[in-house]
Motif scaffolding. Structure first.
Motif, PDB file in Angstrom:
ATOM      1  N   LEU A  17       0.839  -1.201   0.000  1.00 19.02           N
ATOM      2  CA  LEU A  17       0.000   0.000   0.000  1.00 19.02           C
ATOM      3  C   LEU A  17       0.872   1.248   0.000  1.00 19.02           C
ATOM      4  CD1 LEU A  17      -2.789   1.403   0.385  1.00 19.02           C
ATOM      5  CD2 LEU A  17      -2.402   1.182   2.854  1.00 19.02           C
ATOM      6  N   SER A  18       0.564   2.200  -0.900  1.00 12.83           N
ATOM      7  CA  SER A  18       1.211   3.502  -0.952  1.00 12.83           C
ATOM      8  C   SER A  18       2.730   3.319  -1.153  1.00 12.83           C
ATOM      9  CB  SER A  18       0.878   4.299   0.316  1.00 12.83           C
ATOM     10  OG  SER A  18       1.256   5.635   0.179  1.00 12.83           O
ATOM     11  N   MET A  19       3.552   3.725  -0.203  1.00 14.56           N
ATOM     12  CA  MET A  19       4.985   3.461  -0.344  1.00 14.56           C
ATOM     13  C   MET A  19       5.223   1.980  -0.594  1.00 14.56           C
ATOM     14  SD  MET A  19       8.105   4.063   2.418  1.00 14.56           S
ATOM     15  CE  MET A  19       7.700   2.594   3.388  1.00 14.56           C
ATOM     16  N   GLY A  20       4.427   1.136   0.057  1.00 15.45           N
ATOM     17  CA  GLY A  20       4.535  -0.305  -0.169  1.00 15.45           C
ATOM     18  C   GLY A  20       4.059  -0.721  -1.545  1.00 15.45           C
ATOM     19  N   GLY A  21       3.115   0.060  -2.127  1.00 16.26           N
ATOM     20  CA  GLY A  21       2.709  -0.195  -3.508  1.00 16.26           C
ATOM     21  C   GLY A  21       3.849   0.080  -4.467  1.00 16.26           C
ATOM     22  N   TYR A  22       4.570   1.174  -4.205  1.00 13.00           N
ATOM     23  CA  TYR A  22       5.767   1.446  -5.006  1.00 13.00           C
ATOM     24  C   TYR A  22       6.788   0.331  -4.823  1.00 13.00           C
ATOM     25  CZ  TYR A  22      10.326   3.287  -6.225  1.00 13.00           C
ATOM     26  OH  TYR A  22      11.597   3.422  -6.738  1.00 13.00           O
ATOM     27  N   GLY A  23       6.988  -0.091  -3.573  1.00 13.55           N
ATOM     28  CA  GLY A  23       7.915  -1.194  -3.321  1.00 13.55           C
ATOM     29  C   GLY A  23       7.497  -2.463  -4.034  1.00 13.55           C
ATOM     30  N   THR A  24       6.192  -2.690  -4.133  1.00 15.72           N
ATOM     31  CA  THR A  24       5.681  -3.861  -4.843  1.00 15.72           C
ATOM     32  C   THR A  24       6.055  -3.801  -6.322  1.00 15.72           C
ATOM     33  OG1 THR A  24       3.842  -4.133  -3.301  1.00 15.72           O
ATOM     34  CG2 THR A  24       3.575  -5.099  -5.489  1.00 15.72           C
ATOM     35  N   LEU A  25       5.878  -2.631  -6.925  1.00 18.00           N
ATOM     36  CA  LEU A  25       6.281  -2.479  -8.333  1.00 18.00           C
ATOM     37  C   LEU A  25       7.782  -2.634  -8.492  1.00 18.00           C
ATOM     38  CD1 LEU A  25       4.011   0.529  -9.346  1.00 18.00           C
ATOM     39  CD2 LEU A  25       3.854  -1.793 -10.262  1.00 18.00           C
ATOM     40  N   LYS A  26       8.536  -1.984  -7.630  1.00 17.60           N
ATOM     41  CA  LYS A  26       9.996  -2.016  -7.758  1.00 17.60           C
ATOM     42  C   LYS A  26      10.543  -3.428  -7.576  1.00 17.60           C
ATOM     43  CE  LYS A  26      14.256  -0.189  -5.760  1.00 17.60           C
ATOM     44  NZ  LYS A  26      14.892   0.933  -5.046  1.00 17.60           N
ATOM     45  N   ILE A  27      10.153  -4.091  -6.504  1.00 20.77           N
ATOM     46  CA  ILE A  27      10.680  -5.421  -6.219  1.00 20.77           C
ATOM     47  C   ILE A  27      10.081  -6.452  -7.170  1.00 20.77           C
ATOM     48  CG2 ILE A  27      10.727  -7.265  -4.508  1.00 20.77           C
ATOM     49  CD1 ILE A  27      10.946  -5.085  -2.352  1.00 20.77           C
ATOM     50  N   GLY A  28       8.763  -6.382  -7.360  1.00 23.05           N
ATOM     51  CA  GLY A  28       8.096  -7.385  -8.196  1.00 23.05           C
ATOM     52  C   GLY A  28       8.535  -7.349  -9.640  1.00 23.05           C
ATOM     53  N   LEU A  29       8.743  -6.141 -10.185  1.00 22.31           N
ATOM     54  CA  LEU A  29       9.136  -6.033 -11.587  1.00 22.31           C
ATOM     55  C   LEU A  29      10.630  -6.241 -11.789  1.00 22.31           C
ATOM     56  CD1 LEU A  29       6.903  -3.011 -12.678  1.00 22.31           C
ATOM     57  CD2 LEU A  29       6.469  -5.457 -13.017  1.00 22.31           C
ATOM     58  N   ASN A  30      11.431  -5.960 -10.758  1.00 22.96           N
ATOM     59  CA  ASN A  30      12.857  -6.279 -10.834  1.00 22.96           C
ATOM     60  C   ASN A  30      13.121  -7.772 -10.682  1.00 22.96           C
ATOM     61  OD1 ASN A  30      14.828  -4.091 -11.246  1.00 22.96           O
ATOM     62  ND2 ASN A  30      13.847  -3.126  -9.466  1.00 22.96           N
ATOM     63  N   HIS A  31      12.157  -8.475 -10.052  1.00 23.21           N
ATOM     64  CA  HIS A  31      12.342  -9.917  -9.791  1.00 23.21           C
ATOM     65  C   HIS A  31      11.120 -10.711 -10.237  1.00 23.21           C
ATOM     66  CE1 HIS A  31      16.124  -9.565  -7.567  1.00 23.21           C
ATOM     67  NE2 HIS A  31      15.622  -8.446  -7.082  1.00 23.21           N
ATOM     68  N   PRO A  32      10.830 -10.709 -11.533  1.00 28.00           N
ATOM     69  CA  PRO A  32       9.685 -11.492 -12.015  1.00 28.00           C
ATOM     70  C   PRO A  32       9.875 -12.991 -11.804  1.00 28.00           C
ATOM     71  CG  PRO A  32      11.016 -10.724 -13.861  1.00 28.00           C
ATOM     72  CD  PRO A  32      11.535 -10.033 -12.640  1.00 28.00           C
ATOM     73  N   GLU A  33      11.113 -13.404 -11.588  1.00 31.68           N
ATOM     74  CA  GLU A  33      11.372 -14.826 -11.348  1.00 31.68           C
ATOM     75  C   GLU A  33      10.928 -15.259  -9.954  1.00 31.68           C
ATOM     76  OE1 GLU A  33      14.762 -12.802  -9.386  1.00 31.68           O
ATOM     77  OE2 GLU A  33      13.622 -12.476 -11.235  1.00 31.68           O
ATOM     78  N   MET A  34      10.649 -14.294  -9.072  1.00 33.21           N
ATOM     79  CA  MET A  34      10.279 -14.622  -7.695  1.00 33.21           C
ATOM     80  C   MET A  34       8.773 -14.671  -7.469  1.00 33.21           C
ATOM     81  SD  MET A  34      13.034 -12.391  -5.442  1.00 33.21           S
ATOM     82  CE  MET A  34      12.298 -12.918  -3.887  1.00 33.21           C
ATOM     83  N   PHE A  35       7.998 -13.866  -8.235  1.00 35.39           N
ATOM     84  CA  PHE A  35       6.593 -13.663  -7.913  1.00 35.39           C
ATOM     85  C   PHE A  35       5.682 -13.999  -9.083  1.00 35.39           C
ATOM     86  CE2 PHE A  35       9.129 -10.650  -5.423  1.00 35.39           C
ATOM     87  CZ  PHE A  35       8.782 -11.055  -4.140  1.00 35.39           C
ATOM     88  N   GLY A  36       4.648 -14.785  -8.789  1.00 29.67           N
ATOM     89  CA  GLY A  36       3.678 -15.117  -9.819  1.00 29.67           C
ATOM     90  C   GLY A  36       2.690 -14.006 -10.070  1.00 29.67           C
ATOM     91  N   ALA A  37       2.462 -13.150  -9.056  1.00 31.30           N
ATOM     92  CA  ALA A  37       1.540 -12.021  -9.203  1.00 31.30           C
ATOM     93  C   ALA A  37       1.916 -10.948  -8.203  1.00 31.30           C
ATOM     94  CB  ALA A  37       0.095 -12.456  -9.000  1.00 31.30           C
ATOM     95  N   ILE A  38       1.654  -9.685  -8.576  1.00 28.99           N
ATOM     96  CA  ILE A  38       1.902  -8.564  -7.680  1.00 28.99           C
ATOM     97  C   ILE A  38       0.670  -7.661  -7.676  1.00 28.99           C
ATOM     98  CG2 ILE A  38       4.389  -8.677  -8.053  1.00 28.99           C
ATOM     99  CD1 ILE A  38       4.147  -6.199  -9.845  1.00 28.99           C
ATOM    100  N   ALA A  39       0.430  -6.992  -6.531  1.00 29.22           N
ATOM    101  CA  ALA A  39      -0.741  -6.127  -6.404  1.00 29.22           C
ATOM    102  C   ALA A  39      -0.337  -4.837  -5.691  1.00 29.22           C
ATOM    103  CB  ALA A  39      -1.851  -6.838  -5.641  1.00 29.22           C
ATOM    104  N   PRO A  40      -0.001  -3.789  -6.440  1.00 27.67           N
ATOM    105  CA  PRO A  40       0.281  -2.483  -5.824  1.00 27.67           C
ATOM    106  C   PRO A  40      -1.008  -1.697  -5.597  1.00 27.67           C
ATOM    107  CG  PRO A  40       0.851  -2.462  -8.164  1.00 27.67           C
ATOM    108  CD  PRO A  40       0.305  -3.820  -7.871  1.00 27.67           C
ATOM    109  N   PHE A  41      -1.225  -1.235  -4.360  1.00 28.35           N
ATOM    110  CA  PHE A  41      -2.395  -0.436  -4.006  1.00 28.35           C
ATOM    111  C   PHE A  41      -1.966   1.014  -3.801  1.00 28.35           C
ATOM    112  CE2 PHE A  41      -3.504  -4.481  -1.440  1.00 28.35           C
ATOM    113  CZ  PHE A  41      -3.916  -5.144  -2.593  1.00 28.35           C
ATOM    114  N   SER A  42      -2.607   1.956  -4.507  1.00 27.45           N
ATOM    115  CA  SER A  42      -2.314   3.390  -4.351  1.00 27.45           C
ATOM    116  C   SER A  42      -0.814   3.660  -4.409  1.00 27.45           C
ATOM    117  CB  SER A  42      -2.894   3.928  -3.036  1.00 27.45           C
ATOM    118  OG  SER A  42      -4.298   3.870  -3.049  1.00 27.45           O
TER     119      SER A  42
END
Length: 230
Positions: free
Chosen positions: A118-143
Motif C-alpha cells: 500500500l502507498s509506499m509499499g505499492g511502489y515497493g511492490t512495483l519495484k521489487i516485483g518487476l525487478n524480480h519477475p522470477e520470484m513472484f507469480g503475481a503482484i498487487a500495488p495499491f495506491s
C-alpha cells in the motif's frame, strides 16, 4: 488461525527486525493444513507492518484461500537499499525468503508466491516485483506512486527538511536509477515471454489525491495496457 509476532536478527540490516506472520489453520479442525502459497505485504510510509494486518480483512481472505501472510517492516525506506540508511531491498529479496524457508518452511514455487503493498509499499511492490519477475507469480500495488522521477523533479528546490525521507533513500540529488522506475521496469518485463511475467493488479481509489497518486495510476495503467503483458 495462527498469528506470530516476533523479531529476528538480520545480518543484512545489522539489527533486529520486526516480522508478523499469519499462518492459516482452521480453529475447528484437529488437523493442521499447511498453506498452499505465501503473500508478502509491504506497508506504507509512516505506517508499520501492523496496520494492514489489524485494520483489514486480509487474514480472513488468506484463511479462505489457505495462504500465509508475511507482514514486513521497512520504515521510511521505499523498499530500497538506502543511500543513507539500511539495505531493505537486499533484505527483502535475499535474506528474508531464506529465513522464512529455513525457520517456517515457507518455500513455494513462483506461481504460489505473491507480493502486495500500500502507498509506499505499492511502489515497493512495483519495484521489487518487476525487478524480480522470477520470484513472484503475481503482484498487487495499491495506491502506488508510479512516477517517482516526476515526483522527485517537482520536489527539488524545496527545503531540505521536507525532503529528508527521499534524500535518505536516493541521496542529495534524488538520483533515481532505471531499477527504481516502474515505467522502465514494466516495459522490461513486457519483453519477457508471457509465462515469465508476473500478473499485475494495479488498484487506486479516486479519492487518493496525495501527490496526484490517482492520476499517476491512471496514466501508468494506460501505458501498461499498450504493452504486451500477460
Amino acid at each position: 488461525m495462527a498469528i506470530i509476532n516476533g523479531t529476528f536478527y538480520s545480518h543484512v540490516l545489522e539489527q533486529e527486525v520486526m516480522l508478523d506472520l499469519y499462518l492459516p489453520n482452521d480453529d475447528y479442525k484437529t488437523k493442521i493444513d499447511a498453506p498452499v502459497g505465501v503473500v508478502y505485504f509491504l506497508h506504507g510510509m509512516g505506517s508499520s507492518q501492523k496496520r494492514f494486518r489489524e485494520f483489514t480483512a486480509a487474514n480472513r481472505y488468506a484463511m479462505d484461500n489457505h495462504l500465509a501472510m508475511v507482514y514486513i517492516s521497512a520504515p521510511m525506506s521505499f523498499y530500497s537499499d538506502m543511500k543513507y540508511g539500511l539495505k531493505y531491498y537486499t533484505y527483502i529479496t535475499e535474506e528474508l525468503p531464506q529465513f522464512l524457508k529455513s525457520v517456517y518452511n515457507l518455500d513455494f514455487p513462483r506461481e504460489k508466491t505473491f507480493l502486495a503493498g500500500l502507498s509506499m509499499g505499492g511502489y515497493g511492490t512495483l519495484k521489487i516485483g518487476l525487478n524480480h519477475p522470477e520470484m513472484f507469480g503475481a503482484i498487487a500495488p495499491f495506491s502506488a506512486p508510479t512516477n517517482m522521477k516526476q515526483m522527485s523533479e517537482s520536489m527539488k528546490g524545496q527545503p531540505r527538511e521536507s525532503l529528508s525521507a527521499f534524500i535518505n533513500v536516493y541521496g542529495e540529488d534524488l538520483d533515481f536509477q532505471d531499477t527504481d522506475d516502474p515505467w522502465y521496469l514494466i516495459k522490461k518485463v513486457s519483453e519477457l515471454p508471457a509465462d515469465q511475467q508476473p500478473r499485475i493488479r494495479l488498484m487506486c481509489g479516486k479519492q487518493d489525491e496525495l501527490a496526484q497518486i490517482y492520476k499517476q495510476n491512471v496514466i501508468f495503467n494506460d501505458y501498461a495496457k499498450n504493452l504486451p503483458l500477460a
